[in-house]
Design an enzyme around this catalytic site. Structure first.
Site, PDB file in Angstrom:
ATOM      1  N   ILE A   1       8.371   6.369  16.993  1.00 46.25           N
ATOM      2  CA  ILE A   1       8.025   7.129  15.778  1.00 46.25           C
ATOM      3  C   ILE A   1       6.756   7.961  15.970  1.00 46.25           C
ATOM      4  O   ILE A   1       6.739   9.147  15.701  1.00 46.25           O
ATOM      5  CB  ILE A   1       7.850   6.192  14.554  1.00 46.25           C
ATOM      6  CG1 ILE A   1       9.040   5.238  14.439  1.00 46.25           C
ATOM      7  CG2 ILE A   1       7.655   7.003  13.271  1.00 46.25           C
ATOM      8  CD1 ILE A   1      10.376   5.879  14.148  1.00 46.25           C
TER       9      ILE A   1
ATOM     10  N   ASP B   1      -4.324  12.812  13.115  1.00 45.28           N
ATOM     11  CA  ASP B   1      -5.108  11.595  12.931  1.00 45.28           C
ATOM     12  C   ASP B   1      -5.021  10.731  14.177  1.00 45.28           C
ATOM     13  O   ASP B   1      -4.687  11.225  15.252  1.00 45.28           O
ATOM     14  CB  ASP B   1      -4.674  10.838  11.680  1.00 45.28           C
ATOM     15  CG  ASP B   1      -3.289  10.235  11.817  1.00 45.28           C
ATOM     16  OD1 ASP B   1      -2.671  10.404  12.881  1.00 45.28           O
ATOM     17  OD2 ASP B   1      -2.836   9.582  10.880  1.00 45.28           O
TER      18      ASP B   1
ATOM     19  N   ASP C   1       4.932   0.362  12.121  1.00 48.39           N
ATOM     20  CA  ASP C   1       3.745  -0.332  11.608  1.00 48.39           C
ATOM     21  C   ASP C   1       3.639  -1.758  12.136  1.00 48.39           C
ATOM     22  O   ASP C   1       2.567  -2.346  12.150  1.00 48.39           O
ATOM     23  CB  ASP C   1       3.798  -0.374  10.075  1.00 48.39           C
ATOM     24  CG  ASP C   1       4.053   0.995   9.504  1.00 48.39           C
ATOM     25  OD1 ASP C   1       3.088   1.685   9.203  1.00 48.39           O
ATOM     26  OD2 ASP C   1       5.240   1.382   9.414  1.00 48.39           O
TER      27      ASP C   1
ATOM     28  N   LYS D   1       0.840  -1.207   0.000  1.00 52.86           N
ATOM     29  CA  LYS D   1       0.000   0.000   0.000  1.00 52.86           C
ATOM     30  C   LYS D   1       0.870   1.249   0.000  1.00 52.86           C
ATOM     31  O   LYS D   1       0.648   2.173  -0.786  1.00 52.86           O
ATOM     32  CB  LYS D   1      -0.884  -0.005   1.257  1.00 52.86           C
ATOM     33  CG  LYS D   1      -1.494   1.352   1.570  1.00 52.86           C
ATOM     34  CD  LYS D   1      -2.367   1.325   2.813  1.00 52.86           C
ATOM     35  CE  LYS D   1      -1.667   1.649   4.107  1.00 52.86           C
ATOM     36  NZ  LYS D   1      -1.338   3.071   4.309  1.00 52.86           N
ATOM     37  N   ASN D   2       1.868   1.256   0.894  1.00 50.81           N
ATOM     38  CA  ASN D   2       2.638   2.486   1.076  1.00 50.81           C
ATOM     39  C   ASN D   2       3.621   2.762  -0.053  1.00 50.81           C
ATOM     40  O   ASN D   2       4.251   3.809  -0.079  1.00 50.81           O
ATOM     41  CB  ASN D   2       3.340   2.487   2.443  1.00 50.81           C
ATOM     42  CG  ASN D   2       2.329   2.663   3.565  1.00 50.81           C
ATOM     43  OD1 ASN D   2       1.162   2.993   3.310  1.00 50.81           O
ATOM     44  ND2 ASN D   2       2.758   2.427   4.797  1.00 50.81           N
TER      45      ASN D   2
ATOM     46  N   ARG E   1      -4.528  10.967   4.651  1.00 48.73           N
ATOM     47  CA  ARG E   1      -3.385  11.871   4.831  1.00 48.73           C
ATOM     48  C   ARG E   1      -2.330  11.705   3.753  1.00 48.73           C
ATOM     49  O   ARG E   1      -1.646  12.650   3.392  1.00 48.73           O
ATOM     50  CB  ARG E   1      -2.683  11.518   6.154  1.00 48.73           C
ATOM     51  CG  ARG E   1      -3.210  12.134   7.350  1.00 48.73           C
ATOM     52  CD  ARG E   1      -2.206  11.941   8.475  1.00 48.73           C
ATOM     53  NE  ARG E   1      -1.583  13.198   8.799  1.00 48.73           N
ATOM     54  CZ  ARG E   1      -0.418  13.606   8.372  1.00 48.73           C
ATOM     55  NH1 ARG E   1       0.320  12.839   7.617  1.00 48.73           N
ATOM     56  NH2 ARG E   1       0.049  14.769   8.706  1.00 48.73           N
TER      57      ARG E   1
HETATM   58  N1  EPU Z   1       7.186  14.170  11.034  1.00 47.93           N
HETATM   59  C1  EPU Z   1       7.328  15.489  11.361  1.00 47.93           C
HETATM   60  N2  EPU Z   1       7.312  16.417  10.350  1.00 47.93           N
HETATM   61  C2  EPU Z   1       7.166  16.074   9.058  1.00 47.93           C
HETATM   62  C3  EPU Z   1       7.012  14.708   8.730  1.00 47.93           C
HETATM   63  C4  EPU Z   1       7.024  13.767   9.732  1.00 47.93           C
HETATM   64  O1  EPU Z   1       7.474  15.844  12.517  1.00 47.93           O
HETATM   65  O2  EPU Z   1       7.174  16.957   8.207  1.00 47.93           O
HETATM   66  C5  EPU Z   1       7.224  13.152  12.090  1.00 47.93           C
HETATM   67  C6  EPU Z   1       5.912  12.385  12.220  1.00 47.93           C
HETATM   68  O3  EPU Z   1       4.975  13.086  12.997  1.00 47.93           O
HETATM   69  C7  EPU Z   1       6.371  11.095  12.838  1.00 47.93           C
HETATM   70  C8  EPU Z   1       7.727  10.874  12.190  1.00 47.93           C
HETATM   71  O4  EPU Z   1       8.164  12.164  11.736  1.00 47.93           O
HETATM   72  O5  EPU Z   1       6.531  11.257  14.216  1.00 47.93           O
HETATM   73  C9  EPU Z   1       7.738   9.896  11.046  1.00 47.93           C
HETATM   74  O6  EPU Z   1       6.778  10.230  10.077  1.00 47.93           O
HETATM   75  P1  EPU Z   1       6.955   9.829   8.540  1.00 47.93           P
HETATM   76  O7  EPU Z   1       6.940  11.079   7.740  1.00 47.93           O
HETATM   77  O8  EPU Z   1       8.112   8.917   8.391  1.00 47.93           O
HETATM   78  O9  EPU Z   1       5.643   9.003   8.259  1.00 47.93           O
HETATM   79  P2  EPU Z   1       4.590   9.166   7.078  1.00 47.93           P
HETATM   80  O10 EPU Z   1       5.286   9.352   5.785  1.00 47.93           O
HETATM   81  O11 EPU Z   1       3.564  10.148   7.471  1.00 47.93           O
HETATM   82  C10 EPU Z   1       4.538   6.622   6.459  1.00 47.93           C
HETATM   83  C11 EPU Z   1       3.507   5.547   6.323  1.00 47.93           C
HETATM   84  C12 EPU Z   1       3.030   5.106   7.686  1.00 47.93           C
HETATM   85  C13 EPU Z   1       4.215   4.616   8.490  1.00 47.93           C
HETATM   86  C14 EPU Z   1       5.311   5.686   8.543  1.00 47.93           C
HETATM   87  C15 EPU Z   1       6.578   5.139   9.181  1.00 47.93           C
HETATM   88  C16 EPU Z   1       2.386   5.970   4.252  1.00 47.93           C
HETATM   89  C17 EPU Z   1       1.153   6.381   3.555  1.00 47.93           C
HETATM   90  N3  EPU Z   1       2.376   6.028   5.564  1.00 47.93           N
HETATM   91  O12 EPU Z   1       3.914   7.730   7.088  1.00 47.93           O
HETATM   92  O13 EPU Z   1       2.155   3.989   7.476  1.00 47.93           O
HETATM   93  O14 EPU Z   1       3.800   4.283   9.780  1.00 47.93           O
HETATM   94  O15 EPU Z   1       5.640   6.130   7.219  1.00 47.93           O
HETATM   95  O16 EPU Z   1       7.509   6.160   9.403  1.00 47.93           O
HETATM   96  O17 EPU Z   1       3.372   5.578   3.640  1.00 47.93           O
HETATM   97  C18 EPU Z   1       0.083   2.784   7.583  1.00 47.93           C
HETATM   98  O18 EPU Z   1       0.410   2.159   6.586  1.00 47.93           O
HETATM   99  O19 EPU Z   1      -0.949   2.490   8.215  1.00 47.93           O
HETATM  100  C19 EPU Z   1       0.889   3.906   8.047  1.00 47.93           C
HETATM  101  C20 EPU Z   1       0.456   4.746   8.959  1.00 47.93           C
END
Ligand code: EPU
Length: 413
Positions: A324, A114, A302, A20-21, A90
Site C-alpha cells: 500500500i 509524509d 497499518d 481514530k480513522n 493529512r
Molecule cells: N493514493 C493515490 N492517490 C489518491 C489516494 C491514494 O495514489 O488520490 C494511494 C496512496 O498513496 C496509497 C494508496 O493509494 O499508496 C492507499 O491510500 P489510501 O487513500 O487508501 O489511504 P489514506 O486514506 O490516505 C487511510 C488511513 C491510513 C491507512 C490507509 C490504508 C486515515 C486518516 N488514514 O489513509 O492510516 O494506512 O487509509 O489504506 O484514515 C494511520 O492511521 O496511521 C494511517 C496512516
C-alpha cells in the site's frame, strides 16, 4: 519519551477506544448538517483535537468531554482548511467532500507528502470532478467549485480509503445517483455510511466494492457511536504476541480483523471472540510466516509495523511485503538498533527472528511505527527508550497506561 522494559507474560483486560480513522471522518461529515451532532466513543488523541481545531476554524463549536465530542455546525460554514492545520494532519483533506457537497465551494491546503513518502490525492480530485466539481490550484491551495454536484458513476483506480470517503461525503447531497466502483471496503467506510444514513442520507453497499448513493436535499445532525479501533486492538494483540500471556481486549471486533487473526493463528496465537471483544492467548515464542499487506479485507498496511515487530523475535524467517505505502518501513532502522535481523529489498523485508532484542534508545517515526517500537520493547533486554512519543499520542489514547494495566513494565520517562 516512553521507557519500556522486558515484560510478560501479560494478563488482564484492556478496552479499545473508537477508531481514530473513523472518528476523524465522522467529524468532517458533521459539516454536512447544520446543528449539533454528537459522537460517542471518540478517542482522546491529538488528531481528534486537531480535527476539532479545523472545524472550529470553519465556524463550528467543538467540545470534547470524556469520550464524547459535540459539534455545533453553523449555517454559514467558512469553507477553508488552512495550511498550518492541514500540514500537521493529512487527514484534513476529508473536509473537501463535505464542503463541496454542502456549500459547493472549498479552499483546502494541498496536503504534502509524509513519512510514508509521496501521497497524492489525484483520485479524490478526479472522482469529485466526475460529480461536476472543478479545481484550480494556486499558492499551495486547492480551490474547488461546483454549481450543482451531480451523481455519476466513478470508477476508482485503486480502492483508496480517503478518496472513497470524500466521494461518499460529497455525493450524499448531490443531485441524482452516484455509484462508486472499486470503493474501499474498510470497516471505517461502512461506519461513515451508517453515520450518513442516520443523518438522512441514502447510501447502500458500503463495505462492498460498489457503493450507491441516492442524493437527498438535506441532512440532519445526529448522535452516533464510533466503531471500535481495529488497529488499536491489533496493537494489544502484538503486545501479547511478543510478550506472551493471556488477555482480553474489550470492544474489539473480530469480524473486522479476520485476515489478521488468521495470520496470528498461524503464528501460534489463540484468539476467540467473547460477548464484547476478544480473548487472546499467546505462547512464549511465535512461529514466523510471510505476510502481504492489501486493501481490506486483506492484512492492513497499518498492522504491518506490528507484524514486523512480532516476526523480529519469532522462530524462523518471515517475509513481509508492503503493497500500500512503498515508504512505510520506518520501523526497521529502529528495530535494527535493537538487534533485530531484518533486511529490506524494495517493498519486501526479510526478517530472521532473534531470541531477544536488546533495549536501546529509538525514535517513533510515525503513529503505528512508534507503537510497534513500544511493543517491541516488551521483548528487549534492558531498557528501550522510545523518543518522539508525541507521534504515538496522535493515534492512541493512553497506550502506556493500557499496556501497564496488562502488566507491562512501561512508563513515561
Ligand atoms: N493514493 C493515490 N492517490 C489518491 C489516494 C491514494 O495514489 O488520490 C494511494 C496512496 O498513496 C496509497 C494508496 O493509494 O499508496 C492507499 O491510500 P489510501 O487513500 O487508501 O489511504 P489514506 O486514506 O490516505 C487511510 C488511513 C491510513 C491507512 C490507509 C490504508 C486515515 C486518516 N488514514 O489513509 O492510516 O494506512 O487509509 O489504506 O484514515 C494511520 O492511521 O496511521 C494511517 C496512516
Amino acid at each position: 519519551m516512553v521507557r519500556v522494559r522486558r515484560s510478560g507474560p501479560l494478563e488482564g483486560t484492556v478496552r479499545v477506544s473508537g477508531a481514530k480513522n473513523s472518528a476523524l471522518k465522522l467529524m468532517a461529515a458533521a459539516l454536512l448538517a447544520p446543528g449539533r451532532s454528537v459522537l460517542h466513543n471518540v478517542p482522546r488523541i491529538a488528531d481528534v483535537t486537531w480535527m476539532g481545531e479545523l472545524l472550529e476554524r470553519m465556524g463550528c463549536t467543538v467540545v470534547h468531554e470524556g469520550a464524547t465530542v459535540s459539534i455545533d455546525v453553523p449555517v454559514d460554514v467558512v469553507p477553508e482548511a488552512p495550511y498550518e492545520l492541514v500540514e500537521r494532519m493529512r487527514a484534513s483533506i476529508v473536509v473537501l467532500g463535505p464542503l463541496l457537497g454542502r456549500l459547493g465551494e472549498a479552499r483546502v491546503s494541498v496536503p504534502g507528502g509524509d513519512d510514508f513518502g509521496h501521497r497524492p490525492i489525484d483520485m479524490h480530485l478526479k472522482g469529485l470532478e466526475e460529480l461536476g466539481a472543478t479545481f484550480t490550484t494556486s499558492h499551495g491551495y486547492i480551490e474547488a467549485r461546483v454549481d450543482v454536484l451531480t451523481g455519476a458513476r466513478v470508477l476508482l483506480e485503486f480502492p483508496s480509503v480517503g478518496a472513497t470517503e470524500n466521494l461518499l461525503m460529497a455525493s450524499v447531497l448531490a443531485k441524482g445517483t452516484t455509484v462508486i466502483d472499486n470503493a474501499a471496503r474498510e470497516p471505517e467506510i461502512a461506519d461513515l455510511a451508517s453515520f450518513l444514513n442516520r443523518m438522512g442520507a441514502v447510501v447502500a453497499g458500503a463495505g462492498t466494492s460498489t457503493i450507491t448513493v441516492e442524493g437527498v436535499e438535506r441532512l440532519d445532525p445526529v448522535d452516533y457511536t464510533v466503531v471500535a479501533d481495529r488497529i488499536e486492538a491489533a496493537t494489544y494483540l502484538a503486545a501479547v504476541g511478543i510478550a506472551g500471556g493471556e488477555i482480553t481486549i474489550e470492544g474489539a471486533r473480530a469480524d473486522h480483523m479476520d485476515m489478521l487473526l488468521a495470520k496470528l493463528g498461524e503464528m501460534g496465537i489463540r484468539v476467540s471472540p467473547t460477548a464484547d471483544g476478544l480473548w487472546v492467548m499467546a505462547p512464549q515464542r511465535l512461529r514466523s510466516l510471510d505476510v502481504s499487506t492489501l486493501p481490506y479485507p486483506g492484512v492492513a498496511t497499518d498492522y504491518q509495523p506490528f507484524v514486523v515487530a512480532m516476526l523480529s523475535v519469532a522462530d524462523g524467517v518471515g517475509i513481509v511485503t508492503e503493497n500500500i505505502f512503498g515508504g512505510r518501513f520506518r520501523t526497521i532502522d529502529e528495530l535494527l538498533r535493537m538487534g533485530a535481523d531484518i533486511r529490506a529489498e524494495g517493498h519486501h523485508v526479510v526478517i530472521r527472528g532473534v531470541e531477544a532484542l536488546s533495549g536501546a534508545p529509538v525514535r517513533a517515526p510515525d503513529i503505528r511505527a512508534g507503537a510497534a517500537l513500544v511493543v517491541a520493547g516488551l521483548a528487549a533486554e534492558g531498557e528501550t527508550l522510545v523518543g518522539d512519543a508525541h507521534h504515538v499520542a496522535r493515534g492512541y489514547e493512553d497506550l502506556v497506561g493500557r499496556l501497564a494495566s496488562l502488566g507491562a513494565d512501561i512508563a513515561y520517562a
